[in-house]
Design a protein around this motif. Structure first.
Motif, mmCIF file in Angstrom:
data_model
loop_
_atom_site.group_PDB
_atom_site.id
_atom_site.type_symbol
_atom_site.label_atom_id
_atom_site.label_comp_id
_atom_site.label_asym_id
_atom_site.label_seq_id
_atom_site.Cartn_x
_atom_site.Cartn_y
_atom_site.Cartn_z
ATOM 1 N N ILE A 1 0.810 6.893 -6.591
ATOM 2 C CA ILE A 1 -0.570 7.238 -6.956
ATOM 3 C C ILE A 1 -1.412 7.434 -5.692
ATOM 4 O O ILE A 1 -1.038 6.972 -4.612
ATOM 5 N N GLU A 2 -2.514 8.095 -5.861
ATOM 6 C CA GLU A 2 -3.473 8.231 -4.766
ATOM 7 C C GLU A 2 -4.516 7.129 -4.901
ATOM 8 O O GLU A 2 -5.093 6.945 -5.980
ATOM 9 N N ILE A 3 -4.733 6.400 -3.805
ATOM 10 C CA ILE A 3 -5.765 5.367 -3.791
ATOM 11 C C ILE A 3 -6.481 5.398 -2.451
ATOM 12 O O ILE A 3 -5.895 5.731 -1.425
ATOM 13 N N SER A 4 -7.746 5.051 -2.491
ATOM 14 C CA SER A 4 -8.536 4.950 -1.264
ATOM 15 C C SER A 4 -8.301 3.582 -0.631
ATOM 16 O O SER A 4 -7.757 2.673 -1.261
ATOM 17 N N ASP A 5 -8.737 3.427 0.591
ATOM 18 C CA ASP A 5 -8.651 2.122 1.261
ATOM 19 C C ASP A 5 -9.434 1.069 0.477
ATOM 20 O O ASP A 5 -8.988 -0.073 0.352
ATOM 21 N N LEU B 1 1.050 4.229 -2.744
ATOM 22 C CA LEU B 1 0.782 5.614 -2.341
ATOM 23 C C LEU B 1 1.943 6.551 -2.655
ATOM 24 O O LEU B 1 1.738 7.761 -2.798
ATOM 25 N N ASN B 2 3.137 6.012 -2.777
ATOM 26 C CA ASN B 2 4.285 6.848 -3.144
ATOM 27 C C ASN B 2 4.201 7.319 -4.592
ATOM 28 O O ASN B 2 4.884 8.260 -4.977
ATOM 29 N N GLU C 1 -10.063 1.059 -2.770
ATOM 30 C CA GLU C 1 -9.325 0.733 -3.990
ATOM 31 C C GLU C 1 -8.155 -0.201 -3.668
ATOM 32 O O GLU C 1 -7.901 -1.155 -4.401
ATOM 33 N N LYS D 1 -5.048 4.547 -12.772
ATOM 34 C CA LYS D 1 -3.957 4.908 -11.859
ATOM 35 C C LYS D 1 -3.038 3.724 -11.570
ATOM 36 O O LYS D 1 -1.851 3.909 -11.331
ATOM 37 N N LYS E 1 0.841 -1.208 0.000
ATOM 38 C CA LYS E 1 0.000 0.000 0.000
ATOM 39 C C LYS E 1 0.870 1.250 0.000
ATOM 40 O O LYS E 1 0.610 2.191 -0.758
ATOM 41 N N GLN E 2 1.915 1.254 0.812
ATOM 42 C CA GLN E 2 2.787 2.430 0.874
ATOM 43 C C GLN E 2 3.511 2.647 -0.446
ATOM 44 O O GLN E 2 3.648 3.774 -0.904
#
Length: 189
Positions: A13-17, A10-11, A19, A120, A6-7
């Motif tokens: 792209i932006e993703i929701s929990d 996130l480094n 997603e 994304k 997940k990290q």
């Protein structure tokens, strides 16, 4: 453990929990022991591997039986035989565990599905592929144009934690030197 993946996402792209949970549902988890293979030469390669813990080596054995280490993989890295993975060919590389290792496995079909459904994710994999291409180009240029001492110092600088994990014969193979040459470099340090 999936927080590592997940990290990394996130480094880039932006993703929701939600997603992330959906993305993660396309992976399978595998735990391997030291000396177990992720990929074996001449076999089909179904997955790209995201390393959660442990350390692996990717290598090619030439016709004379000499082992050439292409790269190492450790926590937060992706690894597979990409030619075999993308083109459904038999592997030319071996990838085995230097220590007990945990990975998340992503099939090519699931990667394609995720990329089609979530632009994304496609962007993430494009960025990762670009970085891998640049790293491999730098590695080739270093092998072609640097002395053994320079290659050793670059490895120490780039991967200080990895040096502690590796048996000297594997590091020597990666650097393209004999174990004796590596011992001399090590004592000059």
């Amino acid at each position: 453990m999936s927080e590592i993946l997940k990290q990394q996402l996130l480094n880039v792209i932006e993703i929701s929990d939600q997603e992330f949970d959906y993305i993660l549902s396309h992976f399978t988890y595998k735990k391997l022991k030291k000396h177990q293979f992720l990929v074996q030469e001449e076999q089909q390669v179904m997955d790209d591997y995201f390393i959660l813990s442990g350390c692996v080596k990717s290598y090619y054995t030439d016709a004379a039986g000499k082992v050439h280490i292409i790269l190492f993989g450790t926590k937060d890295w992706w690894i597979t035989d990409y030619e075999a993975y993308y083109y459904q060919k038999a592997a030319t590389l071996n990838i085995d565990c230097i220590e007990d290792t945990e990975v998340l496995c992503l099939s090519n079909n699931n990667r394609e599905k995720l990329c089609k459904e979530l632009h994304k994710v496609e962007h993430f994999f494009r960025k990762k592929t670009n970085r891998r291409n640049v790293s491999l180009q730098k590695r080739i240029l270093t092998l072609l144009s640097s002395s053994a001492r320079e290659r050793y110092e670059k490895f120490l600088s780039d991967y200080p934690d990895l040096v502690q994990k590796l048996p000297k014969h594997l590091l020597a193979s990666y650097l393209g030197v004999t174990r004796e040459t590596l011992s001399r470099l090590y004592t000059l340090k």
